[in-house]
Motif scaffolding. Structure first.
Motif, PDB file in Angstrom:
ATOM      1  N   GLU A 154       0.827  -1.203   0.000  1.00  0.00           N
ATOM      2  CA  GLU A 154       0.000   0.000   0.000  1.00  0.00           C
ATOM      3  C   GLU A 154       0.866   1.260   0.000  1.00  0.00           C
ATOM      4  OE1 GLU A 154      -2.711   2.156   3.347  1.00  0.00           O
ATOM      5  OE2 GLU A 154      -3.155   0.028   2.979  1.00  0.00           O
ATOM      6  N   TRP A 155       1.877   1.279   0.858  1.00  0.00           N
ATOM      7  CA  TRP A 155       2.761   2.441   0.944  1.00  0.00           C
ATOM      8  C   TRP A 155       3.522   2.654  -0.364  1.00  0.00           C
ATOM      9  CZ3 TRP A 155       4.771   0.583   6.305  1.00  0.00           C
ATOM     10  CH2 TRP A 155       3.814   0.878   7.290  1.00  0.00           C
ATOM     11  N   LEU A 156       3.962   1.563  -0.970  1.00  0.00           N
ATOM     12  CA  LEU A 156       4.668   1.673  -2.248  1.00  0.00           C
ATOM     13  C   LEU A 156       3.733   2.252  -3.316  1.00  0.00           C
ATOM     14  CD1 LEU A 156       7.384   1.092  -3.643  1.00  0.00           C
ATOM     15  CD2 LEU A 156       6.427  -1.095  -4.347  1.00  0.00           C
ATOM     16  N   LEU A 157       2.500   1.775  -3.361  1.00  0.00           N
ATOM     17  CA  LEU A 157       1.517   2.297  -4.323  1.00  0.00           C
ATOM     18  C   LEU A 157       1.211   3.775  -4.092  1.00  0.00           C
ATOM     19  CD1 LEU A 157      -0.981  -0.695  -4.536  1.00  0.00           C
ATOM     20  CD2 LEU A 157       0.633   0.080  -6.306  1.00  0.00           C
ATOM     21  N   ASN A 158       1.383   4.222  -2.839  1.00  0.00           N
ATOM     22  CA  ASN A 158       1.131   5.631  -2.511  1.00  0.00           C
ATOM     23  C   ASN A 158       2.394   6.497  -2.611  1.00  0.00           C
ATOM     24  OD1 ASN A 158      -1.675   5.498  -2.033  1.00  0.00           O
ATOM     25  ND2 ASN A 158      -1.299   4.583  -0.032  1.00  0.00           N
ATOM     26  N   GLY A 159       3.457   5.936  -3.206  1.00  0.00           N
ATOM     27  CA  GLY A 159       4.626   6.745  -3.490  1.00  0.00           C
ATOM     28  C   GLY A 159       5.766   6.689  -2.492  1.00  0.00           C
ATOM     29  N   LEU A 160       5.651   5.874  -1.462  1.00  0.00           N
ATOM     30  CA  LEU A 160       6.732   5.734  -0.497  1.00  0.00           C
ATOM     31  C   LEU A 160       7.745   4.733  -1.070  1.00  0.00           C
ATOM     32  CD1 LEU A 160       7.551   6.623   2.373  1.00  0.00           C
ATOM     33  CD2 LEU A 160       6.364   4.610   3.221  1.00  0.00           C
ATOM     34  N   PHE A 161       9.023   5.020  -0.901  1.00  0.00           N
ATOM     35  CA  PHE A 161      10.020   4.095  -1.422  1.00  0.00           C
ATOM     36  C   PHE A 161      11.259   4.084  -0.535  1.00  0.00           C
ATOM     37  CE2 PHE A 161      13.739   2.913  -3.841  1.00  0.00           C
ATOM     38  CZ  PHE A 161      13.331   1.690  -4.357  1.00  0.00           C
ATOM     39  N   THR A 162      11.656   2.894  -0.131  1.00  0.00           N
ATOM     40  CA  THR A 162      12.933   2.673   0.550  1.00  0.00           C
ATOM     41  C   THR A 162      13.388   1.263   0.163  1.00  0.00           C
ATOM     42  OG1 THR A 162      12.165   1.567   2.562  1.00  0.00           O
ATOM     43  CG2 THR A 162      12.114   3.990   2.577  1.00  0.00           C
ATOM     44  N   ASP A 163      14.630   0.951   0.453  1.00  0.00           N
ATOM     45  CA  ASP A 163      15.152  -0.384   0.150  1.00  0.00           C
ATOM     46  C   ASP A 163      14.407  -1.466   0.938  1.00  0.00           C
ATOM     47  OD1 ASP A 163      16.987   0.669  -1.630  1.00  0.00           O
ATOM     48  OD2 ASP A 163      18.594   0.787  -0.148  1.00  0.00           O
ATOM     49  N   PHE A 180      10.810  -4.826   8.765  1.00  0.00           N
ATOM     50  CA  PHE A 180       9.893  -3.743   9.116  1.00  0.00           C
ATOM     51  C   PHE A 180      10.595  -2.738  10.029  1.00  0.00           C
ATOM     52  CE2 PHE A 180       6.374  -1.983  11.713  1.00  0.00           C
ATOM     53  CZ  PHE A 180       5.625  -1.418  10.690  1.00  0.00           C
ATOM     54  N   GLU A 181      11.358  -3.228  10.981  1.00  0.00           N
ATOM     55  CA  GLU A 181      12.111  -2.344  11.875  1.00  0.00           C
ATOM     56  C   GLU A 181      13.142  -1.525  11.092  1.00  0.00           C
ATOM     57  OE1 GLU A 181      13.599  -4.785  15.075  1.00  0.00           O
ATOM     58  OE2 GLU A 181      11.576  -5.470  15.579  1.00  0.00           O
ATOM     59  N   ALA A 182      13.784  -2.149  10.115  1.00  0.00           N
ATOM     60  CA  ALA A 182      14.741  -1.425   9.265  1.00  0.00           C
ATOM     61  C   ALA A 182      14.018  -0.352   8.455  1.00  0.00           C
ATOM     62  CB  ALA A 182      15.461  -2.397   8.338  1.00  0.00           C
ATOM     63  N   LEU A 183      12.822  -0.672   7.991  1.00  0.00           N
ATOM     64  CA  LEU A 183      12.015   0.307   7.258  1.00  0.00           C
ATOM     65  C   LEU A 183      11.712   1.515   8.130  1.00  0.00           C
ATOM     66  CD1 LEU A 183      10.217   1.341   4.949  1.00  0.00           C
ATOM     67  CD2 LEU A 183       8.411  -0.169   5.817  1.00  0.00           C
ATOM     68  N   MET A 184      11.363   1.275   9.382  1.00  0.00           N
ATOM     69  CA  MET A 184      11.060   2.380  10.290  1.00  0.00           C
ATOM     70  C   MET A 184      12.300   3.261  10.487  1.00  0.00           C
ATOM     71  SD  MET A 184       7.860   2.211  10.946  1.00  0.00           S
ATOM     72  CE  MET A 184       7.534   1.446   9.350  1.00  0.00           C
ATOM     73  N   GLU A 185      13.458   2.628  10.574  1.00  0.00           N
ATOM     74  CA  GLU A 185      14.707   3.404  10.683  1.00  0.00           C
ATOM     75  C   GLU A 185      14.935   4.247   9.436  1.00  0.00           C
ATOM     76  OE1 GLU A 185      18.421   1.664  11.919  1.00  0.00           O
ATOM     77  OE2 GLU A 185      17.348   0.340  13.321  1.00  0.00           O
ATOM     78  N   GLU A 186      14.720   3.640   8.270  1.00  0.00           N
ATOM     79  CA  GLU A 186      14.899   4.358   7.009  1.00  0.00           C
ATOM     80  C   GLU A 186      13.939   5.542   6.897  1.00  0.00           C
ATOM     81  OE1 GLU A 186      14.514   1.462   3.893  1.00  0.00           O
ATOM     82  OE2 GLU A 186      16.344   0.429   4.492  1.00  0.00           O
ATOM     83  N   LEU A 187      12.768   5.426   7.517  1.00  0.00           N
ATOM     84  CA  LEU A 187      11.770   6.504   7.497  1.00  0.00           C
ATOM     85  C   LEU A 187      11.996   7.503   8.634  1.00  0.00           C
ATOM     86  CD1 LEU A 187       8.562   4.432   6.668  1.00  0.00           C
ATOM     87  CD2 LEU A 187       9.925   5.853   5.108  1.00  0.00           C
TER      88      LEU A 187
END
Length: 172
Positions: A26-35, A55-62
């Motif tokens: 969902e986030w990717l479809l809404n334009g969010l992008f991280t590794d 998921f924890e790494a994603l939160m760090e990236e954000l």
């Protein structure tokens, strides 16, 4: 759902591995992008031991900082009460979610002082929720006992919505 809200649910053990992958898509479809987000969307049979660290790494990236369980509870409560006030969910359903999914997760760490939920400022919300439950299961109700049960339940829901607004005002 916003990433910080999802992180709060994750900390409270209320977000499973499949939901994490769905949110990533969902986030990717809404334009969010991280590794890490890209890695998450390719998990076809997600297991929490794999998806959780991603998921924890994603939160760090954000740049979403680590949350305590209390901070996570407040974020989850705010999200649910906002949805109640905005009429996105029924008051009973939202308050029940707070009771079962949030309060029950942190009750041991933040026990009630005098009334159920008072350590989080939820005592009035839980009061009206219990009246709704009692109304529905035929138990004795303490307020509006002179009204037919369906009318009493409507009053309880109105009070619950008002208390949701009060809690949100205090939380600002």
């Amino acid at each position: 759902m916003k990433p910080k809200e999802a992180y709060a649910l994750y900390i409270l053990n209320n977000l499973n591995s499949n939901e994490i992958v769905e949110l990533a898509n969902e986030w990717l479809l809404n334009g969010l992008f991280t590794d890490s987000l890209t890695d998450l969307i390719f998990e076809k049979e997600p297991e929490m031991y794999i998806v959780g660290p991603m998921f924890e790494a994603l939160m760090e990236e954000l740049n979403i900082p680590s949350l305590t369980r209390l901070e996570a509870a407040h974020i989850a409560i705010k999200r649910i009460l906002t949805r109640i006030v905005n009429k996105e969910i029924e008051p009973r359903v939202g308050a029940s979610s707070i009771y079962y999914d949030v309060w029950s997760e942190i009750e041991e760490e933040y026990p009630a002082i005098k009334y159920l939920g008072d350590s989080l400022g939820l005592e009035f919300i839980f009061c009206w929720l219990r009246e709704i439950w009692d109304c529905r299961d035929g138990s004795m109700i303490l307020y509006y006992s002179d009204l037919p049960r369906d009318q009493a339940e409507q009053k309880f829901e109105e009070h619950l919505i008002e208390e949701a607004k009060n809690w949100l005002t205090k939380a600002k």
